[in-house]
Each structure stands twice: as C-alpha cells, then as structure tokens.
Design an enzyme around this catalytic site. Structure first.
Site, PDB file in Angstrom:
ATOM      1  N   ASP A 170       0.866  -1.171   0.000  1.00 15.34           N
ATOM      2  CA  ASP A 170       0.000   0.000   0.000  1.00 15.34           C
ATOM      3  C   ASP A 170       0.914   1.236   0.000  1.00 15.34           C
ATOM      4  O   ASP A 170       2.141   1.141   0.165  1.00 15.34           O
ATOM      5  CB  ASP A 170      -0.986   0.007   1.173  1.00 15.34           C
ATOM      6  CG  ASP A 170      -2.200   0.890   0.856  1.00 15.34           C
ATOM      7  OD1 ASP A 170      -2.141   1.698  -0.092  1.00 15.34           O
ATOM      8  OD2 ASP A 170      -3.215   0.792   1.559  1.00 15.34           O
TER       9      ASP A 170
HETATM   10  C1  NOJ Z   1      -3.820   4.094  -0.006  1.00  9.02           C
HETATM   11  C2  NOJ Z   1      -5.051   3.238   0.071  1.00  9.02           C
HETATM   12  O1  NOJ Z   1      -5.057   2.506   1.281  1.00  9.02           O
HETATM   13  C3  NOJ Z   1      -5.169   2.280  -1.075  1.00  9.02           C
HETATM   14  O2  NOJ Z   1      -6.397   1.609  -0.990  1.00  9.02           O
HETATM   15  C4  NOJ Z   1      -5.032   2.996  -2.386  1.00  9.02           C
HETATM   16  O3  NOJ Z   1      -5.175   2.095  -3.458  1.00  9.02           O
HETATM   17  C5  NOJ Z   1      -3.674   3.671  -2.429  1.00  9.02           C
HETATM   18  N1  NOJ Z   1      -3.576   4.622  -1.352  1.00  9.02           N
HETATM   19  C6  NOJ Z   1      -3.439   4.379  -3.748  1.00  9.02           C
HETATM   20  O4  NOJ Z   1      -4.270   5.455  -3.866  1.00  9.02           O
END
Ligand code: NOJ
Length: 741
Positions: A282
């Site tokens: 993530d």
């Molecule tokens: C953080 C989020 O937790 C995730 O779900 C997302 O895909 C990414 N940022 C990218 O935006």
C-alpha cells in the site's frame, strides 16, 4: 512536463516473440528476465505517484522523467488520461529494454460515470448489476489509459467508525465473497489482452478492516480462526475469480506489519493459495514499517517487505535505493527479486503491453466514453437497486406525483458533488450530468407541484440560524422531504470517526420540522451506517441512500414517487450507539446469553442499552409486503455427502410488484469450537408481481457446514443444525436437521 514524439521502437521482446512465436508467456518472461540487469529488475519493482494528483503523503520528489528513461520505474499510479499515460509510456520506450509501464488508479466505483459507493452497491445484493458496474468502470478507465484498478476492496467491515467501510461490501464473508467475485469478473471482463480489461487488485491483505477502535491504519489483533473464517474468504474468492494482483495493508496483524508479513503473503497467498499474480504494497507501507517499530530504516524495511513477498513498492522509495545492496550482502536472495519481477512482467505480457505499449492510448476511444449515455442509465439502475427503505409507517411512501406543495429541506437537497462520494475524482464535476435532488424532483414532477426549498443548516456546523425559515417553509407544505447526511469527504480513507451520529445539528433540524406536524420523509445520504435514533423512533419514513453516484438524485426521486420499488437490504448492521461497536449479526454464542433486550440478570448485556442494533444485517423494506411460508426440508436426518433442499414459498401480499432478497442462514448447534449464532450461506433475489407466489429452494451440502477447527482445518462435524430462511438476518423461518458422517 516535456512532450516527446513517439519513439521509433524495435521492441527487444517483440523480436524475441517473433523468433519463437510459440513461446508461452512464461517463456517470454524468462527471456526478458535473462536480458535484465539487477538495476533494471529493481526498477520494475518500483511504483511512483504521478505529478498530477496524490492519494497519500508523498515521500520524495524525484526526477521521474529521468528515472523512467533509466528503467527505474515499473509502474505509475494516479496518471490518468490518454495524453498523460502516453507521454510517460513514451519515456519508458526510451529505456534499454523498452519494458512498458503499468498505469494504476483507484477506480473504486466508476471512472467518468460514477456508480454508488461499493457499500451502497452491496445493499443491492444483485451480483449481475454489481459486475456490470465494474465492467463499465473498466471500459471507461481503460479508454483513459488505465491498466490496473486498485479494487475491489474486499475488507470485512464490522466497525462503522472506520471510514473505509464505504469501499467494501459490508460485514459478511459470504456476501463479501460473492461480491468480490462479481467485481473481479467485472473489472477483468473477457480477460487480459482485451482492450477493455482492467487488472483487478484485491485489497487490503489482510484484516485491515479490523483496526482497533475503528481508527484507520491502526493495529489488528485477532485469532487465526477469525482471520481465516471471516476476513480471508473474500480474498480467496477474488483470487479464485482470477484477480491479477493483491495489495497488502497498512496495519500490523498480531504484531507483524502486513507488508512485512510472510505468513500472509508467502505462506497463505503465494503458498497455500498458489497466487500467480503480484503483490503491491500500500502507499508508503514499506517505509512505514519504520514507524511501526518493525524496521530500523528503509533498507531493513526493503529487506523485510521483499522477503515477505511484497513484489512492488508503492511510493515508499525503499526498494530502488536499497535492494541492490541487500542482494550484495546476501540479505535478499536473487530468487526473491526474480520471482517478483517475473510476476510483474507476466502481467505486462498478459495485458498485451509488450506487443503494443500504446494499446490503451486511443484518444478517440477515450472521447467516446466521456459522455456515455448508456453508462449513465446503468448507473441510475444500480443506484435505485442500492437504496434501502428503512421505515415506512402508514405507507407514507411512495408519494403521489400530484402532491401540491412539497417542501424540500436539508443541506443535501441542492448538493451536487456529494452524490459522487469519496473515491470519485474531480473530473465528473459537470453539474448538468449530476442533478441535485431538487432538480431531479422538479424534472420528475414538471408543473404538477409547487416545490418549496430551505437548506435549514449546514452538514457539520452548529448554527441553527436557518431553522426558523425551514420551519416556515415546512408549514406551507403538504409534505416535507428532508435530505441530510454526510458530505462526500466524511467517510473514506483516513475518515475514522468516534461519533457517527447524524452530523452537526441535522437531527435537531429534523425534530424542529417534525414538530410542525407535517408528514416528514427523511433521506439519509452517507458513506457508512450512521446513528439517528430520534429519527428512527419518530419520523414515519426513512430512506437510506448512501452516496449513489452521478445519477443518484434521479434514483432517489424514482423511489420517492414509485417509479421504482425499493429492494435494497443492509450489508452492515446499524448500531444504536457507538458503544455497541463492533457490531455484527454472526456473533458467537456466549455462556450467558440475554433472553431478550431487557434481560440484564447476570447475562451478557449492557445495563444502559439493548443488545439489539437499530437495524439488522439483511434488513430492508419494500412498498409491497412479502409473506414467508414455513420451511420445507427434503430430509431431517442426513448422512455424509447427502444433499439437503430447504425451501420456502414467498408470496407478494401487498399492492406493488417488488423484489425480495431471500436469505439462507445456518447454525451449527454444538461443535468442537464455538460457532456463530447464524451465518449467511445463500441468497436469491427474486421479483414477484403483486399477488404472485414462488417456491425458493436452497441446496445445502456438507460444504456449507464447514468451519476452521482448533487445528485450523476446514472441515465439518456431525450434529444438529438450524436452517433459517427469511427476509433479514432476524426475520426468519426455522427448521432443524441432524447430519451424521
Ligand atoms: C492508499 C489506500 O489505502 C489504497 O487503498 C489505495 O489504493 C492507495 N492509497 C493508492 O491510492
């Protein structure tokens, strides 16, 4: 950013393909891998955010143009639109091996045409419609140069304080798995290689939704049985449906951050489940293992994440500077890097990007999807199906289109963008495409009614200055429609709340309007279950409309005036107070269960509030009524692999044609580990004309009886079982069977 002409490329990989046409993708991947230097391999494992938009805290400010040309970047996120993706892909074509970039984006509930938030769609229990919604999102996003969506989010949500429940399918592993399958199928369409297929990404692996206190990014501590039984099934379903990628999560699980967690990524995902795609971290989660106190610096974080099976580093800038040195020091083995790179390259081959890196760069196609009226109609249909009718005393709804004076009151009545909800981008800010509720009702009723309007208050501030005018407006009307709730940034990532009451003074406004004695209908638009006890107890008609997307207001108007009979059922339990959270229907039996809501005599209960929630899982009304017969069981004693058929006859006894979600629950009465009081094991959404009746049957086999025992073995045990079928998790008809081995 500098513009580049399309570079005259002679793809190394195409040459390889031509020499050996019959090569499988795995062989092609191996051929490319053999040509790659270590630095080029590490580059493939690096993902940067584009300079145009960010969905997290940026960790650096690199010269991305130069780095792409040097082969130091394998993927970009938040780069959307043919012009931008093409511009960056052209840079990738200047690298030695001309390995194309992958473009990823959070396409969560639509791209240009916004659909209801995923939690809202889940309330439809309509798998075909949900699949179609994802299909349309993929069609539009792929036309805008996107290859990969960071969706579906398949985290189980048992805690409405956690703002990200809006992104998932609610609290139940069975419903969550069915919806995960539908969404993966929808995004990936007829398969990679097709121009409109997006790679799906099951996220966040794993147990992210169980953050302590419902606070986003917080720790998770849970038994492995609960992990396997409740939190992992939707991930497995996404994998079985072919999800190309997984994203790990920010939380630690029992003390080990998910990003550096080998048990999750190596043992379960890539081991037991044999996942062949790749895992992206993530945003920044590799580097954030330093904050967890799990890694002493970025170098150690890179080592731990790569060894644990995180194949691509999203935005933490840990892999690029450290993996080569870690290889030299023998702390990361070459086989780990090769495995990660092969997984990434394989997806690029499958997507057809080695054959044509500009396959998704067609301006005409992008333009054609910009205002697709068919997609708008489908999104309206999905929006109608997502609406849940919570209360309708004295059949106050639906409203007559002949009503003379209608007062529209509340801070959402004239709102436009709140319909879109969190995880929708600002490119759909075309107000002509997104009517407000006021506009939608006006259009529907034409000159028939006189619409009065008063905002009454804002969503979050505490001023009651607008109350008097709102009350005066209500007094002039025959009926009041109030539209209240959250604004679009109140539920979503990093939007945890300790107080999930209807925000601001909105419930006080409802009280003031109700006091006029006029009939009141309250519509609540929000990204999560909210608490509104006074309204629930006093207002005769309540509609829960989530955030429904571009056509949301029209969908609400259709429901209010009977152009659509609501059929949604709650995918999450609605608590009475925050003190009941976490709250879910499939809880374990205790040794001292309360006999009812007022039983507090040495039983498991609160002395200051009932155990039951405000609205239960699976609940939702219709303008018609459905009657359920007693359960009919094909047998009451079964042996081994026999099959049980459980049926009910459902009759439409009201005055409207309507749809009903018939739900099957099972309960294992006694087992070697404590079992939930009931678990959803099947559902069917049926349509019945008024007066019509239909027999609905479910097939039950030992597969539905299985659970994780003390050794975490998934198996069933002989014994007695309760079979329940009904229109919600509590309104059920019950039968009993015994089943021996
Ligand atoms: C953080 C989020 O937790 C995730 O779900 C997302 O895909 C990414 N940022 C990218 O935006």
């Amino acid at each position: 950013m500098t513009k580049f002409f399309i570079y005259p490329v002679f793809f190394v990989c195409i040459t390889i393909t031509t020499k050996a046409q019959k090569k499988t993708i795995d062989q092609k991947v191996d051929s490319v891998l053999r040509l790659m230097t270590l630095d080029e391999k590490i580059g493939q494992m690096n993902q940067y955010n584009g300079p145009w938009a960010a969905t997290g805290p940026l960790t650096g400010n690199d010269d991305i143009v130069t780095q792409i040309k040097q082969g130091k970047v394998g993927s970009m996120l938040n780069v959307t639109g043919v012009a931008r993706t093409k511009e960056l892909q052209q840079l990738a074509m200047q690298t030695r091996l001309k390995i194309p970039l992958l473009f990823g984006q959070d396409i969560i509930h639509g791209h240009r045409t916004i659909f209801p938030i995923p939690l809202g769609e889940a309330a439809s229990w309509d798998l075909k419609a949900i699949e179609l919604s994802a299909r349309i999102a993929a069609t539009e996003a792929s036309a805008a140069g996107v290859h990969w969506t960071f969706a579906p989010m398949v985290d189980i949500g048992r805690d409405p304080r956690w703002g990200r429940v809006m992104e998932g399918a609610g609290e139940d592993p069975y419903l969550g798995s069915a919806i995960a399958t539908a969404r993966v199928k929808g995004f990936q369409g007829k398969g990679f290689g097709n121009i409109d297929a997006l790679m799906a990404c099951a996220k966040h692996f794993a147990a992210y939704g169980a953050a302590v206190g419902g606070r986003d990014y917080n720790s998770v501590d849970m038994s492995l049985r609960q992990l396997h039984e409740v939190y992992l099934p939707p991930f497995k379903a996404a994998l079985d449906a072919g999800a190309a990628t997984f994203m790990n999560s920010f939380n630690d699980l029992n003390g080990i951050p998910a990003t550096g967690n080998s048990y999750l990524q190596r043992d379960i995902l890539k081991g037991q489940w044999k996942f062949k795609g790749f895992v992206v971290s993530d945003w920044g989660s590799v580097g954030e293992m330093i904050n967890h106190g799990f890694s002493k610096d970025n170098k150690e974080a890179a080592m731990q994440a790569a060894n644990a099976g995180s194949d691509m580093d999203m935005e933490s800038r840990s892999y690029l500077p450290h993996l080569a040195q870690l290889i030299k020091e023998g702390k990361v083995k070459m086989v780990v890097i090769d495995d990660a790179v092969k997984r990434i390259l394989k997806k690029k081959f499958e997507m057809g990007l080695f054959d044509d890196p500009f396959k998704f760069s067609d301006e005409a196609r992008e333009k054609a999807q910009w205002n697709n009226t068919t997609h708008l109609e489908v999104s309206k249909d999905m929006a109608k199906k997502s609406i849940v009718l919570l209360k309708n005393e004295k059949q106050i709804l639906p409203l007559s289109k002949q009503t003379k004076k209608i007062a529209l009151i509340g801070p959402l009545v004239k709102s436009i963008k709140d319909h879109l909800g969190f995880w929708s981008y600002d490119w759909d800010d075309d107000t002509a495409r997104i009517p407000s509720l006021y506009d939608a009702i006006q259009t529907k009723l034409g000159g028939n009614s006189n619409l009065l309007y008063s905002k009454g208050c804002n969503i979050i501030d505490t001023s009651k200055a607008g109350f008097a005018e709102a009350v005066a407006t209500a007094q002039q009307s025959d009926i009041v429609i109030m539209y209240v709730g959250e604004h679009r940034a109140m539920s979503g990532e990093a939007k945890s709340k300790s107080n999930i009451q209807l925000p601001g003074v909105q419930e006080e406004l409802i009280k003031a309007i109700h006091a006029t004695g006029k009939p009141v209908v309250v519509i609540i638009g929000a990204g999560r279950p909210l608490i509104f006890n006074w309204t629930a107890n006093n207002v005769p008609a309540i509609v829960y409309s989530w955030w429904l997307g571009t056509k949301g207001a029209e969908a609400i108007a259709d429901v209010l005036f009977a152009d659509y009979n609501p059929s949604g059922k709650l995918p999450m339990t609605f608590p009475r107070t925050e003190g009941q959270i976490p709250v879910y229907y499939n809880y374990y039996k205790t040794g001292r269960p309360a006999a009812n809501d007022s039983d507090v005599n040495y039983v498991s209960a609160y002395i200051d509030l009932p155990n039951s929630p405000q609205y239960v899982f699976g609940y939702g009304l219709s303008y018609t009524s459905f009657n359920y017969s007693e359960i009919e069981l094909s047998k009451t004693s079964l042996k081994g692999n026999q099959t049980l058929t459980a049926s009910v006859t459902v009759s439409n006894t009201g005055n409207y044609d309507g749809e009903e979600v018939v739900q099957l629950y099972l309960r294992d009465m006694v087992a070697s580990v404590v079992r939930p009081v009931k678990e959803l094991k099947g559902f069917q959404k049926i349509k019945l004309s008024k007066g019509e009746r239909r027999k609905v049957s479910f097939t039950i086999t030992p597969e539905e009886l299985k659970f994780y025992n003390t050794d975490l073995k998934y198996s069933w045990e002989a014994g007695d079982f309760q079979v329940m079928i009904g229109g919600s998790s509590t309104d059920v008809k019950t039968g009993k069977v015994s089943w021996v081995k």
